[in-house]
Design an enzyme around this catalytic site. Structure first.
Site, mmCIF file in Angstrom:
data_model
loop_
_atom_site.group_PDB
_atom_site.id
_atom_site.type_symbol
_atom_site.label_atom_id
_atom_site.label_comp_id
_atom_site.label_asym_id
_atom_site.label_seq_id
_atom_site.Cartn_x
_atom_site.Cartn_y
_atom_site.Cartn_z
ATOM 1 N N GLU A 113 0.790 -1.267 -0.063
ATOM 2 C CA GLU A 113 -0.021 0.053 -0.110
ATOM 3 C C GLU A 113 0.731 1.289 -0.070
ATOM 4 O O GLU A 113 0.613 2.213 -0.753
ATOM 5 C CB GLU A 113 -0.920 -0.001 1.218
ATOM 6 N N GLU A 133 -3.807 -9.926 3.160
ATOM 7 C CA GLU A 133 -4.778 -9.807 4.253
ATOM 8 C C GLU A 133 -6.140 -10.715 4.377
ATOM 9 O O GLU A 133 -6.511 -11.087 5.112
ATOM 10 C CB GLU A 133 -5.295 -8.252 4.122
#
Lengths: 244, 221
Positions: A113, A133
């Site tokens: 990210e 995730e």
């Protein structure tokens, strides 16, 4: 519980380096990469470009699952940290100087990210990218899904996020996630070369004007972006007179 | 008006030819922009054409804006913004007009010259063409849609690199960056551009773009 990550800020001439350090995988201890004030002060020293990289062999493997598990117990505190983490990445995304991610080794989760919030991504042949995730029943919470979709389109982004699959440098290039793939251990040097190319002999006001215009392409419609460009252009002409 | 015109407009069959005629460099000064505004606002919309071909007379397409002349105009204060927006709208016309616009580029195609070219539907160039947005080297930015178009065609990373560096690049590089669609020998360039304009005239859809180019380059091979 994993140890605290450390952020090293260095200047190499006009170029700023932000190094994520928590050897060996550079796990991130908090959703907040760095304190906003510290980052703003570093930028305010007048750097003309910022390179983000990881210490040692990897960029960052993201948040370590054990840490997250213990942090979510205090829901309010964790949410606040997540919001602050988002502010940091939005700040990097909108920064009016070039921000380059130099990626070696793994670039996972929150690490991925961070790389996605940069303007340009340079990685090495052996680099790996993933949003793992989903395996913990969570999802990338720092704007990674949105930023990935902008680069790859919705279909690829959905696959990567929902499967948690790992992709190599070649695939990342094919999907438009990275801009350049270098030989092993060359990403940082390549980022330095590119940053120098863009900023050498350029006044900061010109760099900021170009970046403002480029960021406006995404943020504004064509007509509005062009109005802003005309304003920027006229101001630069004025300034070039006063500096003569 | 005193002096020679900067742009010529000519209709042959159903193709409208826009030629930059201020040889040798076909520079764009205040007068050029005034003529272009008149052309795009009044003349072309009233003309009965099915395609437009934009090209430069002589060896070059255009070396871009005449900086000294533009500085004088822009220095006039609040007038500057309107002037710049008018220039941009003239360029934008070629993007918005609902007939195909083919740009044929030889020699230098720099600064606002490239910005104009980037607003066409097709860009064909000769092997010796030279491209670039050198504005940053004069402490300026490309202000007439060049940045937006460059990002659209070549991507953000390459746009940042080439615009901030202000370095010029070759025809081959322009092809790799999707800044041009095809390269032809200089002698054949105009003929190919006319062929393409005729082919796309009256039957142009953006999604057909690749088919037309394939046709054009296949004949070449």
């Amino acid at each position: 519980m994993g140890k605290e990550h450390e952020i090293i800020l260095e200047r190499e001439g006009d170029i700023g380096l932000l190094i994520i350090k928590n050897l060996p995988q550079n796990y991130l201890k908090r959703p907040e990469l760095i304190e906003m004030r510290q980052l703003q002060e570093f930028v305010a020293t007048g750097i003309k470009a910022l390179i983000i990289t990881g210490a040692g062999r990897h960029f960052s493997a993201g948040a370590d699952p054990e840490t997250i598990k213990s942090q979510v117990k205090d829901k309010k505190c964790f949410t606040e940290q997540l919001i602050r983490g988002n502010y940091i990445l939005n700040y990097l995304d909108e920064l009016k100087i070039p921000v380059i991610a130099a990626v070696s080794g793994v670039c996972f989760g929150a690490g991925f990210e961070i790389a996605l919030s940069c303007d340009i991504r340079i990685c090495e042949l052996t680099s790996l990218f993933a949003f793992p995730e989903i395996n913990q029943g969570i999802f990338p919470g720092l704007g990674g899904i949105t930023r990935l979709s902008e680069l790859t389109g919705k279909a690829v982004a959905m696959e990567l996020v929902m499967h948690g699959d790992m992709i190599n440098a070649a695939k990342a290039k094919e999907f438009g996630i990275v801009d350049e793939v270098t030989a092993k251990k060359q990403a940082l040097d390549q980022a330095r070369i590119l940053a120098k190319k863009m900023t050498d002999n350029r006044p900061l006001r010109v760099i900021k004007a170009v970046m403002t215009s480029i960021n406006n392409c995404k943020a504004l419609g064509m007509e509005e972006a062009l109005k802003k460009d005309a304003e920027l252009f006229a101001r630069l002409v004025e300034e070039s007179f006063s500096s003569e | 008006m005193v002096g020679n015109p900067k742009i010529s407009w000519e209709v042959q069959e159903n193709i409208g030819f826009v030629r930059l005629v201020d040889e040798p460099e076909n520079r764009m000064d205040t007068r050029f922009f005034r003529e272009l505004l008149e052309l795009t606002k009044n003349i072309i919309p009233a003309a009965d054409v099915a395609a437009i071909l934009v090209t430069g007379k002589g060896r070059h397409f255009s070396s871009g804006a005449d900086l000294e002349d533009l500085r004088k105009t822009i220095r006039g204060g609040h007038y500057s913004h309107d002037f710049l927006m008018a220039n941009y709208r003239s360029f934008r016309f070629f993007d918005d007009v609902n007939i195909p616009v083919v740009v044929a580029i030889k020699g230098v195609c720099l600064g606002s010259g490239l910005e104009l070219a980037l607003h066409g539907d097709f860009r064909l160039c000769s092997a010796d063409a030279l491209f670039g947005l050198p504005e940053a080297t004069f402490d300026l930015i490309p202000g007439a849609g060049g940045i937006q178009k460059f990002v659209q065609f070549a991507g953000k990373a390459k746009a940042m690199e080439l615009i901030m560096q202000g370095k010029s690049f070759s025809a081959e590089e322009a092809l790799r960056l999707h800044i041009v669609d095809a390269i032809f020998p200089k002698k054949e360039l105009e003929e190919k551009a006319i062929q393409l304009a005729k082919r796309a005239a009256g039957d142009y859809r953006k999604y057909n773009k690749k088919d037309y180019l394939k046709e054009l380059t296949h004949r070449e091979i």
